[in-house]
Design an enzyme around this catalytic site. Structure first.
Site, short mmCIF file in Angstrom:
data_model
loop_
_atom_site.label_atom_id
_atom_site.label_comp_id
_atom_site.label_asym_id
_atom_site.label_seq_id
_atom_site.Cartn_x
_atom_site.Cartn_y
_atom_site.Cartn_z
N ASN A 82 0.89 -1.13 -0.12
CA ASN A 82 -0.24 0.08 -0.08
C ASN A 82 0.94 1.26 -0.04
O ASN A 82 2.07 1.25 -0.16
CB ASN A 82 -0.78 0.01 1.24
CG ASN A 82 -2.31 0.67 0.98
OD1 ASN A 82 -2.12 1.67 0.26
ND2 ASN A 82 -3.31 0.15 1.33
N HIS A 103 23.99 1.66 11.94
CA HIS A 103 24.96 2.72 12.11
C HIS A 103 25.46 2.53 13.43
O HIS A 103 24.95 2.16 14.47
CB HIS A 103 24.21 3.96 12.03
CG HIS A 103 23.82 4.51 10.87
ND1 HIS A 103 24.39 4.91 9.71
CD2 HIS A 103 22.37 4.18 10.29
CE1 HIS A 103 23.56 5.18 8.71
NE2 HIS A 103 22.39 4.75 9.03
N ALA A 109 -0.18 -3.60 13.48
CA ALA A 109 0.06 -2.39 13.17
C ALA A 109 1.09 -1.55 14.06
O ALA A 109 0.82 -1.72 15.38
CB ALA A 109 -1.13 -1.48 13.02
N ARG A 140 0.56 -15.31 19.72
CA ARG A 140 0.05 -16.70 19.62
C ARG A 140 0.18 -17.12 18.17
O ARG A 140 0.34 -16.62 17.32
CB ARG A 140 -1.66 -16.60 19.89
CG ARG A 140 -2.49 -15.72 19.02
CD ARG A 140 -4.15 -16.09 19.58
NE ARG A 140 -4.68 -15.26 18.67
CZ ARG A 140 -5.29 -15.82 17.50
NH1 ARG A 140 -4.98 -16.90 16.91
NH2 ARG A 140 -6.38 -14.85 16.82
#
Length: 205
Positions: free
Chosen positions: A83, A113, A167, A190
């Site tokens: 997306n 880094h 998310a 789970r």
């Protein structure tokens, strides 16, 4: 070893090396063209995408905008979908399996880094230009994964096949196959089982 070989092997390399700058500059320009091409111009976008991602499987679709560092060091399987706002910094190899779907604002970041500023700050190269010390680690995403929006996948991460990453997660380690995982840092919650079949959710039908 060339600087490119060092980079791909996860060793300290010079990111301002001429060969590497040529590849990244070309890819950045292609990404800009892709991002400025409407999705109604399907054939033009397909041609550009083939140049950005020469190692892509059939059915790859990137909504855009996208930003790849090199592109040529990323391999994606068939039916890959991303997306809006995909970022891939592929200073080390990025390998993505078949049927992987990414939500918006996913970042796949292989660079590392140094922690100490004495090692991290820019310095004058013996060839007379300013550069810095960088290295990285590869990222692997298995088949049939769903990576939700705003997920960040860090250098060295390995996500097994059949996983769902919630998310906003930050993935820094290894996620086993067929696992629901989320959080900062991302942790397995789970297993995903037959009990999660969509047809069992009667309220959706």
């Amino acid at each position: 070893m060339t600087e490119k070989e060092k980079m791909l092997a996860g060793k300290i390399y010079d990111p301002h090396d001429e060969e590497l700058r040529a590849i990244s500059s070309r890819t950045h320009a292609l990404c800009l063209k892709y991002n400025n091409t409407p999705d109604t111009k399907f054939k033009k976008r397909e041609k550009l995408l083939a140049e950005i991602l020469p190692n892509k499987g059939a059915g790859t679709y990137l909504q855009g905008p996208v930003q790849f560092d090199y592109g040529v060091f990323t391999k994606v399987g068939k039916n890959f979908y991303a997306n809006f706002n995909l970022t891939v910094l592929d200073t080390c190899p990025v390998t993505i399996g078949d049927n992987v779907f990414l939500g918006p604002n996913v970042s796949i970041l292989t660079p590392i880094h140094p922690f100490r500023y004495e090692d991290r700050n820019p310095y004058l190269h013996e060839k007379g230009y300013i550069t810095d010390k960088e290295y990285g680690a590869p990222i692997i995403i298995g088949d049939n994964c769903w990576i939700a929006g705003n997920v960040t996948i860090l250098a060295g991460a390995k996500i097994g096949s059949g996983c769902v990453i919630g998310a906003g997660a930050v993935v820094a380690g290894e996620i086993p196959d067929n696992t629901l995982a989320y959080g900062v840092p991302c942790k397995p919650v789970r297993k995903i089982t037959a009990k999660d079949a969509i047809e069992l959710k009667k309220e959706l039908f």
